[in-house]
Each structure stands twice: as structure tokens, then as C-alpha cells.
Design a protein around this motif. Structure first.
Motif, mmCIF file in Angstrom:
data_model
loop_
_atom_site.group_PDB
_atom_site.id
_atom_site.type_symbol
_atom_site.label_atom_id
_atom_site.label_comp_id
_atom_site.label_asym_id
_atom_site.label_seq_id
_atom_site.Cartn_x
_atom_site.Cartn_y
_atom_site.Cartn_z
ATOM 1 N N PRO A 4 0.821 -1.218 0.000
ATOM 2 C CA PRO A 4 0.000 0.000 0.000
ATOM 3 C C PRO A 4 0.853 1.264 0.000
ATOM 4 O O PRO A 4 2.014 1.250 0.402
ATOM 5 N N TYR A 5 0.248 2.345 -0.449
ATOM 6 C CA TYR A 5 0.915 3.638 -0.375
ATOM 7 C C TYR A 5 0.927 4.128 1.066
ATOM 8 O O TYR A 5 -0.029 3.917 1.823
ATOM 9 N N ARG A 6 2.016 4.807 1.406
ATOM 10 C CA ARG A 6 2.166 5.376 2.749
ATOM 11 C C ARG A 6 2.566 6.846 2.638
ATOM 12 O O ARG A 6 3.078 7.284 1.610
ATOM 13 N N LEU A 7 2.390 7.547 3.753
ATOM 14 C CA LEU A 7 2.856 8.922 3.861
ATOM 15 C C LEU A 7 3.870 8.980 4.989
ATOM 16 O O LEU A 7 3.604 8.515 6.102
ATOM 17 N N ARG A 8 5.046 9.544 4.706
ATOM 18 C CA ARG A 8 6.064 9.708 5.750
ATOM 19 C C ARG A 8 5.592 10.751 6.750
ATOM 20 O O ARG A 8 5.173 11.844 6.376
ATOM 21 N N ILE A 9 5.666 10.413 8.021
ATOM 22 C CA ILE A 9 5.330 11.342 9.103
ATOM 23 C C ILE A 9 6.564 11.432 9.989
ATOM 24 O O ILE A 9 6.850 10.514 10.763
ATOM 25 N N ASN A 10 7.318 12.504 9.859
ATOM 26 C CA ASN A 10 8.621 12.622 10.506
ATOM 27 C C ASN A 10 8.521 12.439 12.020
ATOM 28 O O ASN A 10 7.945 13.271 12.724
ATOM 29 N N GLY A 11 9.065 11.325 12.522
ATOM 30 C CA GLY A 11 9.024 11.072 13.956
ATOM 31 C C GLY A 11 7.661 10.712 14.487
ATOM 32 O O GLY A 11 7.458 10.654 15.706
ATOM 33 N N GLY A 12 6.690 10.476 13.584
ATOM 34 C CA GLY A 12 5.333 10.175 14.026
ATOM 35 C C GLY A 12 4.589 11.383 14.552
ATOM 36 O O GLY A 12 3.583 11.243 15.255
ATOM 37 N N VAL A 13 5.075 12.590 14.217
ATOM 38 C CA VAL A 13 4.487 13.830 14.749
ATOM 39 C C VAL A 13 3.955 14.671 13.601
ATOM 40 O O VAL A 13 4.660 14.908 12.615
ATOM 41 N N LEU A 14 2.719 15.138 13.718
ATOM 42 C CA LEU A 14 2.177 16.045 12.703
ATOM 43 C C LEU A 14 1.192 17.002 13.358
ATOM 44 O O LEU A 14 0.692 16.756 14.458
ATOM 45 N N SER A 15 0.931 18.112 12.686
ATOM 46 C CA SER A 15 0.009 19.113 13.210
ATOM 47 C C SER A 15 -1.418 18.731 12.847
ATOM 48 O O SER A 15 -1.652 17.961 11.907
ATOM 49 N N PRO A 16 -2.424 19.273 13.557
ATOM 50 C CA PRO A 16 -3.817 19.031 13.176
ATOM 51 C C PRO A 16 -4.098 19.452 11.734
ATOM 52 O O PRO A 16 -4.861 18.785 11.030
ATOM 53 N N GLY A 17 -3.466 20.547 11.290
ATOM 54 C CA GLY A 17 -3.667 21.000 9.915
ATOM 55 C C GLY A 17 -3.149 19.985 8.908
ATOM 56 O O GLY A 17 -3.796 19.722 7.885
ATOM 57 N N GLU A 18 -1.974 19.397 9.201
ATOM 58 C CA GLU A 18 -1.417 18.385 8.301
ATOM 59 C C GLU A 18 -2.300 17.142 8.260
ATOM 60 O O GLU A 18 -2.554 16.581 7.186
ATOM 61 N N ASP A 41 3.937 5.851 10.559
ATOM 62 C CA ASP A 41 3.561 6.521 9.316
ATOM 63 C C ASP A 41 2.063 6.333 9.081
ATOM 64 O O ASP A 41 1.379 5.665 9.865
ATOM 65 N N ILE A 42 1.539 6.910 8.004
ATOM 66 C CA ILE A 42 0.122 6.789 7.670
ATOM 67 C C ILE A 42 -0.007 5.937 6.421
ATOM 68 O O ILE A 42 0.739 6.100 5.453
ATOM 69 N N ILE A 43 -0.952 5.024 6.461
ATOM 70 C CA ILE A 43 -1.145 4.072 5.371
ATOM 71 C C ILE A 43 -2.508 4.303 4.719
ATOM 72 O O ILE A 43 -3.513 4.504 5.410
ATOM 73 N N PHE A 44 -2.533 4.294 3.404
ATOM 74 C CA PHE A 44 -3.797 4.283 2.668
ATOM 75 C C PHE A 44 -4.147 2.817 2.440
ATOM 76 O O PHE A 44 -3.522 2.157 1.596
ATOM 77 N N PRO A 45 -5.117 2.282 3.178
ATOM 78 C CA PRO A 45 -5.292 0.825 3.269
ATOM 79 C C PRO A 45 -5.926 0.158 2.052
ATOM 80 O O PRO A 45 -6.022 -1.067 2.024
#
Length: 476
Positions: A4-18, A41-45
Motif C-alpha cells: 500500500p501507499y504510505r505517507l512519511r510522518i517525521n518522527g510520528g508527529v504532525l500538526s492538526p492541519g497536516e 507513518d500513515i497508510i492508505f489501506p
């Protein structure tokens, strides 16, 4: 399903806007939920139409195995809510993570050894905080290496990205030992390393319960949320992000256990958050039996096996407090990081019309502590129906030995106290020269007596002359 496609989330930390933008992106691609991965990270399942990617230019879609791009994991999620190293604050994590601008081709971990939620050694490059402010132990296990090895120097906080990039560049030389890697990195990068003066100590803590609304101090809360199917509803996530905006909450953090945590919820808005959870029918009272499992993403067989085992545990009223479980297979290339591992074997070639059932191996970490990096084979080639009883047997073994390893450690410490160790300490900055480790920052080999150092020797940190070092006796 293909990777599956994933999105890198640096350190597992992101803002509410992101996170809200990611949710809107997922909706635009026809999804109604997202998932989280063990690398935070975030996965598009589900299958998505990659021809639409250019409509969402703020996110980068990757397939780690295909694109050779990895996510950096960190224990930022545990800061403020779990035991921590005193100098390693939430802000410090963010400053450090901000260094890593390039696309990582190696798995990198940035962790605090005093927390238990994020594994320390699951990366190829593992930075682990030391007691010296802004200095980190580095443990390396490059692709093809069988063991994790300690880098012979402490790494300065603001050199971490530089060191990691130098390690990536050194891969073309195919280093086979940590000593070779150290030489290659030292030749290519100008860094502020500090000599290792004592081994890393990783205290044992039971695995924490990380769900629900929990107090921080007197006027704030943190909220942990877990979905048993790892499919997080986009409508709920967007509404939650809006509430974060209202509460001026700047960060959301993902755990390696397919869940996430929101920290800094003001006491006065606690009711708003409870209403939000109620509106979407969110349950925050899952059993630890469910939450302490690491199951591969998009693997229905593994998820069904977990449900089968958890149901058996529940029916038999078995406690698993402090234990974690992982389901893996013979073809997995990830490193184990749970107390107990259920490993699915490769099926033999079928003969005729015979139906071949799956078989499993059971392994457990030494002292049931995955940070020992040592796994013990309990049984091999057992049938699925045998697993519940064997796991209950291991659970009982865990509770029988719980605390006894502490007594053994105390006995060892009592013996150690009979010995004294001489070191030399810089009176200006308190850096210690221990001849057991030498000083790799200045090419001084291990087991080199202080008296044998040249008169031109200087402190590796503050460059004070050799004469500024004073003998000190450590009781061991």
C-alpha cells in the motif's frame, strides 16, 4: 494486495492541519478511512488511483520497498506522559527531527531509553538518549547484518542527520563491522562526537496502557485512541482536528501500535472531547489484551489469528499486563519488538489433494524484555489450536519470573560494589576518560592507560589539556 501507499510522518508527529489535509486527500482518492503503520507513518489501506496524485502536491506518496524511502520513528509520543530522560523534552525532539530533511533510505529511530511505548532497536540506525545532555548512543544494524552493534562514540544532537547521511553513503563500501563503518563515517563527516564513558542502561518498565483520557499535571489531559481494525474514520479525524484548532493543540503523535495520542487537552475542554467521542461512538475502554499486539497491516489471516487468541485469553480470564505480542512470518524483514513472537512457517509443497495446515513457532524475549535483543525459541512447528495453551503457559512463566531478574541484577550489583574503578575526569566540563573504552574521537584504542596518553592529549569535549584531568575512583 500489493504494497500500500504510505505517507512519511517525521518522527510520528504532525500538526492538526497536516492531518486534516491528509484526511481530505484520502477522501479525494475515494477512501473513507486511513490506517497507521508500525513505523509511525500513515497508510492508505485500499487501492487508490495514483493518476490523481498531482492534485495533492503537499503530500508525498511512497511504497517503502518499491521506493527505498523510509520513515523516521521517535518516542516524542511518550514525552510528558511516560518516564523520560530529564533533558529530552517535547521541544528538543521537534528540533532534532527537523534536521532530517533528506529522504531516508534507512530506518531511523530517535528514542528515550526510559520510556516503554516506542521500541529502541527496530531501525537500521538507532539513536538512544544518554545521560549527557544532547548526546546519544548509536546502535546500528545495517541491511545484511545479523546483530545490532554499538557505535563507539556518543553522537551530538545536531550531528544526527549528518551521521545518518554519512552511514547511507558508506553503504556502497559494504561495511561488515562497526569499526569499518566508524572509520568511513569519521573520514567523511566532521562531527562533535563524545567518547563513551559507560554502557547504555535500559531500565525495565511494564508495557503501558495508552488509551483513554489521562491527566497531565493539574490542568491538562492526554487522550489515546485505538481502533481494533486499524481503520480510522476520516469524518471523525477531521472533526477532531477542528477541536484541536479550537484548543490550540499544536501536535498529534502516532504510536507504533496502530494508535495515536493527543497531548495538552485543557481541563476546561475535557467535556467537549468526551462529547466528540460520544457523537462518533468512540470506545476508549479496550482491554490490554487487544492493545498490546503488533499485527502486520492488511493481513487478514494475522488479524483473524489475533482475534482467535485474544478470545481464548478472554474466555480463560488470562492477564497479560506488561506483555506484548507480535505476529510475523518467515518472510518478514522487520525486527521483532514484542515480548512474545508468533511466527508463521512456510508451508511445504502440497502433495496431491492433501490440505496442509499452517504451523507456527513461538519465541519469547529474554526476561520477556524485547530490549535485550535476544529471543529464545519456546516451541516449533505447532498447530494453531495449540497456540492459546502455549501462550497461557508463557504468560504464567512471565509472572513467575517477574522481579526475579531484578534480584539477580541486585546480586550482580552487590558483587560489583566490591570493586573500584579508576577513571580520569576533566575538571572543566566533567567529561570522563575511561581506559576500558579509550577515546575513539582521538583514535585512542580501548584499554589504553591514561598515563600512556601523549602529553598533547586534550579533552574530547572542551579541548582542555591532559593536565586538567584528575583521577577519580568510582565504586562499582
Amino acid at each position: 494486495m500489493e504494497e500500500p501507499y504510505r505517507l512519511r510522518i517525521n518522527g510520528g508527529v504532525l500538526s492538526p492541519g497536516e492531518l486534516k489535509y491528509i484526511c481530505e486527500t484520502a477522501e479525494g482518492l475515494g477512501l473513507d478511512a486511513i490506517s497507521f503503520g508500525s513505523r509511525q507513518d500513515i497508510i492508505f489501506p485500499e487501492q487508490i488511483d495514483d493518476s490523481k496524485f498531482d492534485q495533492f502536491d503537499k503530500v508525498q506518496f511512497v511504497r517503502p520497498k518499491h521506493d527505498a524511502v523510509e520513515n523516521i520513528a521517535s518516542s516524542y509520543v511518550s514525552a510528558e506522559i511516560l518516564p523520560s530522560t530529564s533533558w529530552l523534552t517535547s521541544d528538543k525532539y521537534l528540533y532534532i527531527l527537523e534536521q532530517f530533511k533528506h529522504k531516508l533510505s534507512l530506518r531511523v529511530n530517535v528514542t528515550d531509553p526510559k520510556q516503554r511505548l516506542v521500541p529502541l532497536y527496530t531501525g537500521n540506525v538507532n539513536f538512544i538518549a544518554s545521560e549527557h545532555e544532547d548526546y546519544w548512543y548509536l546502535y546500528v544494524r545495517l541491511p545484511g547484518w545479523e546483530k545490532t552493534e554499538m557505535y563507539p562514540a556518543l553522537i551530538f544532537s545536531w550531528d544526527m542527520d549528518k551521521i545518518e547521511l554519512a552511514i547511507e553513503n558508506a553503504l556502497q563500501e559494504e561495511p561488515e563491522t562497526i569499526e569499518t563503518l566508524f572509520e568511513l563515517v569519521s573520514d567523511s563527516a566532521d562531527t562533535n562526537n563524545r567518547t563513551v564513558d559507560k554502557p547504555l542502561e535500559v531500565p525495565f518498565y511494564p508495557f503501558p496502557y495508552y488509551e483513554g483520557m489521562n491527566r497531565i499535571g493539574t490542568d491538562r489531559y492526554w487522550l489515546g485512541l485505538y481502533w481494533r481494525n486499524n481503520r480510522y474514520d476520516l469524518a471523525f479525524l477531521k472533526a477532531m482536528c477542528d477541536l484541536c484548532f479550537e484548543n490550540k493543540i499544536g501536535k498529534i503523535s502516532i504510536t507504533p501500535w496502530k494508535s495515536f495520542i493527543v497531548k495538552g487537552i485543557p481541563l476546561k475542554t475535557k467535556l467537549q472531547w468526551e462529547k466528540l467521542l460520544g457523537k462518533f461512538g468512540i470506545n476508549v475502554r479496550h482491554s490490554m489484551l487487544e492493545m498490546n499486539w503488533h499485527v502486520p497491516v492488511n493481513d487478514p489471516d494475522a488479524l483473524n489469528l489475533k482475534k482467535y487468541l485474544v478470545t481464548n485469553f478472554d474466555q480463560n480470564d488470562i492477564s497479560t499486563y506488561g506483555l506484548t505480542f507480535g505476529i510475523t512470518s518467515y518472510e518478514s524483514d522487520t525486527y521483532n519488538f514484542t515480548s512474545i513472537v508468533i511466527e508463521k512457517n512456510k508451508q511445504p509443497e502440497a502433495i496431491g489433494d492433501f490440505k496442509i495446515r499452517d504451523t507456527y513457532n513461538l519465541l519469547y524475549a529474554k526476561n520477556f524484555d524485547p530490549n535485550t535483543l535476544e529471543y529464545i525459541m519456546h516451541v516449533q512447528d505447532v498447530d494453531k489450536v495449540e497456540l492459546p495453551g502455549l501462550l497461557m503457559e508463557l504468560s504464567q512463566l512471565y509472572f513467575e519470573q517477574l522481579g526475579t531478574e531484578r534480584e539477580e541484577e541486585k546480586a550482580v550489583e552487590a558483587v560489583k560494589e566490591k570493586f573500584e574503578e579508576e577513571v580520569y575526569q576533566c575538571k572543566d566540563c566533567l567529561t570522563v576518560y575511561n581506559e576500558v573504552y579509550g577515546d575513539v574521537t582521538q583514535s585512542v584504542a580501548a584499554n589504553t592507560p591514561f598515563e600512556s596518553l601523549p602529553e598533547t592529549y586534550e579533552c574530547s569535549l572542551c579541548e582542555a589539556p591532559k593536565s586538567h584531568f584528575k583521577k577519580k575512583v568510582l565504586v562499582k
